[in-house]
Design a protein around this motif. Structure first.
Motif, mmCIF file in Angstrom:
data_model
loop_
_atom_site.group_PDB
_atom_site.id
_atom_site.type_symbol
_atom_site.label_atom_id
_atom_site.label_comp_id
_atom_site.label_asym_id
_atom_site.label_seq_id
_atom_site.Cartn_x
_atom_site.Cartn_y
_atom_site.Cartn_z
ATOM 1 N N LYS A 113 48.331 44.777 91.658
ATOM 2 C CA LYS A 113 49.672 45.177 91.216
ATOM 3 C C LYS A 113 49.587 46.143 90.035
ATOM 4 O O LYS A 113 48.621 46.135 89.277
ATOM 5 C CB LYS A 113 50.501 43.951 90.825
ATOM 6 C CG LYS A 113 50.696 42.959 91.962
ATOM 7 C CD LYS A 113 51.496 41.758 91.511
ATOM 8 C CE LYS A 113 51.616 40.729 92.620
ATOM 9 N NZ LYS A 113 50.341 40.046 92.893
ATOM 10 N N GLU A 115 52.291 48.283 87.003
ATOM 11 C CA GLU A 115 53.624 48.384 86.405
ATOM 12 C C GLU A 115 54.030 49.851 86.337
ATOM 13 O O GLU A 115 53.209 50.714 86.023
ATOM 14 C CB GLU A 115 53.629 47.788 84.999
ATOM 15 C CG GLU A 115 54.982 47.894 84.299
ATOM 16 C CD GLU A 115 54.978 47.300 82.900
ATOM 17 O OE1 GLU A 115 55.566 47.933 81.990
ATOM 18 O OE2 GLU A 115 54.394 46.211 82.706
ATOM 19 N N ALA A 186 60.569 45.549 94.119
ATOM 20 C CA ALA A 186 59.471 45.163 93.234
ATOM 21 C C ALA A 186 59.132 43.682 93.365
ATOM 22 O O ALA A 186 59.934 42.878 93.842
ATOM 23 C CB ALA A 186 59.844 45.481 91.788
ATOM 24 N N ALA A 189 60.916 42.482 87.992
ATOM 25 C CA ALA A 189 61.551 43.596 87.282
ATOM 26 C C ALA A 189 62.164 43.103 85.984
ATOM 27 O O ALA A 189 62.575 41.948 85.871
ATOM 28 C CB ALA A 189 62.624 44.243 88.160
ATOM 29 N N TYR A 205 58.936 47.665 86.159
ATOM 30 C CA TYR A 205 58.839 47.105 87.506
ATOM 31 C C TYR A 205 57.379 46.815 87.847
ATOM 32 O O TYR A 205 56.518 47.684 87.696
ATOM 33 C CB TYR A 205 59.436 48.080 88.531
ATOM 34 C CG TYR A 205 60.833 48.503 88.142
ATOM 35 C CD1 TYR A 205 61.933 47.729 88.489
ATOM 36 C CD2 TYR A 205 61.034 49.642 87.360
ATOM 37 C CE1 TYR A 205 63.214 48.089 88.083
ATOM 38 C CE2 TYR A 205 62.310 50.002 86.951
ATOM 39 C CZ TYR A 205 63.393 49.223 87.313
ATOM 40 O OH TYR A 205 64.654 49.570 86.893
ATOM 41 N N ILE A 207 54.906 46.193 90.768
ATOM 42 C CA ILE A 207 54.914 46.473 92.205
ATOM 43 C C ILE A 207 53.510 46.327 92.789
ATOM 44 O O ILE A 207 52.510 46.421 92.076
ATOM 45 C CB ILE A 207 55.456 47.893 92.509
ATOM 46 C CG1 ILE A 207 54.553 48.967 91.883
ATOM 47 C CG2 ILE A 207 56.888 48.035 92.014
ATOM 48 C CD1 ILE A 207 54.943 50.394 92.247
ATOM 49 N N GLU A 212 53.163 51.580 96.249
ATOM 50 C CA GLU A 212 53.597 52.526 95.214
ATOM 51 C C GLU A 212 54.356 53.711 95.817
ATOM 52 O O GLU A 212 55.374 54.152 95.278
ATOM 53 C CB GLU A 212 52.383 53.025 94.425
ATOM 54 C CG GLU A 212 52.746 53.948 93.272
ATOM 55 C CD GLU A 212 51.530 54.414 92.486
ATOM 56 O OE1 GLU A 212 51.721 55.108 91.470
ATOM 57 O OE2 GLU A 212 50.388 54.095 92.883
ATOM 58 N N PHE A 215 57.872 52.753 96.699
ATOM 59 C CA PHE A 215 58.685 52.612 95.485
ATOM 60 C C PHE A 215 59.040 53.986 94.927
ATOM 61 O O PHE A 215 60.178 54.221 94.500
ATOM 62 C CB PHE A 215 57.930 51.784 94.443
ATOM 63 C CG PHE A 215 58.792 51.298 93.313
ATOM 64 C CD1 PHE A 215 59.492 50.107 93.419
ATOM 65 C CD2 PHE A 215 58.913 52.038 92.144
ATOM 66 C CE1 PHE A 215 60.298 49.654 92.376
ATOM 67 C CE2 PHE A 215 59.713 51.602 91.098
ATOM 68 C CZ PHE A 215 60.405 50.404 91.216
#
Length: 252
Positions: A113, A115, A186, A189, A205, A207, A212, A215
């Motif tokens: 993950k 941010e 996400a 968040a 967020y 994710i 990615e 998003f």
């Protein structure tokens, strides 16, 4: 007088191997990064002269460069904020041991993950258009303009409150339309406190790295819809700064 040395902590990664992320320079002082291990947790550190580290652009960039190096090599990263210096390697080892139960839970949560951040700021022209189109606010402004500075004190206060309420309404609108949409895309968040009168959203967020691009597309679609009214400042990828809450304390 002999200069006291310390150990600068950049972050903690999941690795049972000794790692290095190359040299780093703070305030013209070059030093080498390396790791201190406790089981599967490795603290990324560098020896430094013990002092207060000034958060200037060069130092912040140096700190972030090491963090970026961890991410580029696809480690699970628990980031540490700028300027954390410990007295010795023993203190860092004690920290790792104290935090280990928490790290065991955190590593899977941040695995794979990243941010990203989105700041949404109202365009000056749009705010002026909203203000001029608001009859109540326009009438209040005329009352203020018609009075002297001293006589119009309370009217000016009321005008300021009315303008603040207008911005608050737009923040709620952005929260509903932009933040809620991105939140649904996400893993997690956060809507942080906006900084500045014109900022309508200060979002963070978490994710999935593999999502990615999806998003990014959602952000681009929202920007197309709002681009005449606001500016988007989209940043990342970062480690999960806004989604990790750890106290870096060494128990005596």
């Amino acid at each position: 007088m002999k200069e006291e040395n310390g150990i600068y902590l950049f972050g903690i990664i999941r690795s049972e191997e000794k790692e290095s992320f190359g040299p780093v320079t703070f305030d013209e002082e070059m030093t080498e990064t390396y790791t201190l291990q406790f089981k599967e947790a490795a603290a990324v550190v560098a020896p430094v002269s013990k002092r207060i580290f000034t958060p200037n652009r060069k130092n912040l960039t140096a700190h972030q460069g090491v963090i970026s190096g961890m991410m580029e090599r696809e480690f699970d990263v628990v980031p540490v904020s700028f300027g954390n210096v410990f007295r010795s390697e023993e203190d860092v080892n004690a920290l790792l041991e104290n935090l280990h139960p928490e790290l065991v839970k955190l590593f899977p949560e941040v695995h794979g993950k990243i941010e990203v951040g989105l700041k949404v700021t109202a365009k000056k022209e749009w705010l002026e258009e909203l203000t001029s189109g608001n009859e109540t606010l326009t009438a209040q402004k005329k009352r203020v303009d018609a009075k002297s500075k001293e006589a119009g004190y309370f009217d000016r206060m009321k005008l300021g409150e009315m303008a603040a309420n207008l911005v608050k309404e737009k923040r709620e609108e952005v929260e509903t339309d932009i933040h809620s949409k991105l939140e649904s895309e996400a893993v997690s968040a956060k809507s942080n406190e906006p900084s500045g009168e014109k900022m309508l959203l200060n979002g963070a967020y978490l994710i999935e790295k593999e999502k990615e691009e999806t998003f990014d597309e959602a952000v681009n679609e929202l920007h197309e819809r709002w681009k005449d009214k606001v500016d988007f400042h989209y940043t990342g990828p970062w480690p999960a700064y806004n989604f990790i809450n750890m106290k870096l304390k060494v128990e005596n």
